[in-house]
Design an enzyme around this catalytic site. Structure first.
Site, PDB file in Angstrom:
ATOM      1  CG  ASP A  89       4.058 -20.621  11.343  1.00 36.35           C
ATOM      2  OD1 ASP A  89       3.302 -20.829  10.379  1.00 36.35           O
ATOM      3  OD2 ASP A  89       5.007 -21.364  11.631  1.00 36.35           O
ATOM      4  CG  ASP A 264      10.632 -17.180  10.675  1.00 32.60           C
ATOM      5  OD1 ASP A 264      10.696 -18.021  11.595  1.00 32.60           O
ATOM      6  OD2 ASP A 264      10.230 -17.470   9.525  1.00 32.60           O
TER       7      ASP A 264
END
Length: 370
Positions: A89, A264
């Site tokens: 991320d 996720d």
């Protein structure tokens, strides 16, 4: 990275992602390893129950332990002894969750380190550089996580800033000659016209895959599903579609049905540590007194290490005493359950029986909490 779309069943998609580090079958779920560790799990355990790719967070890793520490080992894979692909991320969500301690400008975000209060600046270029140093197999652009709820003018302004940052992220990724994949992130809140505009601009910029951001941030399930009803079709069919931060098993089934390839979420690991266990018939809250003398296994349909060896009574005891083993056994089960759910969906799409699978899934999930 290369993506092969192998089969479709209505909108549900069955594919394969090919990396230098290995292959990932889709639809796929990535456990979250924020600090270079999926809490309570070894890499070997993750692999043993079907984990193919994990998520790391560049923001947190840059602060603790620091990129220099990771690079001393080689890259993030070497640091945490994970042999498969890693998606990182960009840190955008974490930066914007700092609230009043951060200041947004066109250039990027000024904020204070949650570790020691030191002043830090992060913009698209800095985020992309960090992810390059980590050796991420999939790099995410730096974007602003649109607040929810927000009026349309605020959402539009946020989306436009994210699109400008997306172009800068792409430019920096290219300047660094990073051959690994770069994903764009679609924003636009709950507004269909803004979501479609964001997607179209990102497609024009050109990315290896596309994520849907700004969901599971407080909106209702109905609002999330409404976005998923129209947005995946706005993205190229030959590119990966990644729904960020989602979600419950039911969320995964609904999203796969609508054409999402990757997920996720911290839910299976965080809920495990809190004693919320996902099973084929619903969620078991293992702390409940009803399990004190329950010698049956957690889930008769599950073949994980926990279900093959321990009773609900023992798991109840461990949870009540906050034993480390309890967190481990619960996490093993929840992650196994998630990965087996993804396997079932892949098989259902392959055999063109996803509708049948979904019907049976909901029939079994008769209770929200047991």
């Amino acid at each position: 990275m290369k993506f092969e779309l192998k089969n479709t069943n209505y909108l549900a998609r069955r594919g394969k992602i090919i990396f230098d580090r290995g292959e990932v079958e889709t639809p796929s779920f990535m456990p979250v390893g924020t600090y270079g560790s999926v809490k309570a799990m070894t890499p070997e355990e993750l692999s043993s129950f079907g984990t193919q790719m994990i998520l790391g967070n560049s923001f947190h890793l840059a602060i603790t332990p620091g990129i220099d520490v990771v690079q001393a080992h080689g890259n993030l894979h070497d640091f945490m002894h994970w042999k498969g692909p890693i998606l990182t991320d960009s840190g955008g969500f974490q930066v914007f969750s700092l609230g009043e301690t951060r200041k947004i400008s066109e250039k990027g975000v000024d904020f204070r380190s949650p570790k020691d209060g030191a002043k830090i600046f992060m913009g698209p270029e800095e985020s992309i550089q960090i992810q390059k140093k980590l050796g991420s197999d999939i790099v995410m652009i730096f974007d602003e996580c649109t607040p929810y709820p927000a009026d349309k003018k605020t959402v539009y302004k946020s989306m436009q800033l994210s699109l400008r940052w997306a172009q800068r992220s792409k430019n920096e990724h290219d300047r660094l000659n990073n051959k690994n994949a770069l994903f764009g992130i679609v924003q636009g809140g709950m507004h269909e016209d803004l979501r479609i505009q964001s997607a179209a601009t990102l497609v024009e910029i050109g990315f290896n895959g596309f994520a849907i951001g700004g969901l599971s941030v407080g909106e209702s399930k109905e609002e999330m599903i409404k976005v998923l009803d129209y947005l995946p079709s706005q993205l190229p069919s030959d590119k990966l579609r990644y729904l960020m931060g989602v979600g419950t098993p039911k969320d995964l089934v609904e999203a796969v049905e609508r054409g999402i390839d990757m997920f996720d979420c911290v839910m299976p690991t965080r809920n495990a540590r809190n004693g919320y266990l996902f099973t084929s018939i619903g969620i078991v809250k293992i702390r409940n007194a009803r399990y004190r003398l329950d010698t049956s296994v957690l889930d008769e349909c599950c073949h994980c290490y926990t279900c093959q060896n321990y009773s609900k009574s023992y798991l109840h005891h461990l949870q009540r005493k906050n034993e480390i083993l309890g967190a481990r056994l619960n996490t093993i089960h929840n992650l196994y359950y998630y990965q087996y759910l993804m396997l079932q969906m892949r098989r259902a799409i392959e055999s063109n029986k996803f509708s049948k699978f979904k019907k049976e899934f909901y029939q079994q999930q008769g209770h929200d909490t047991l």
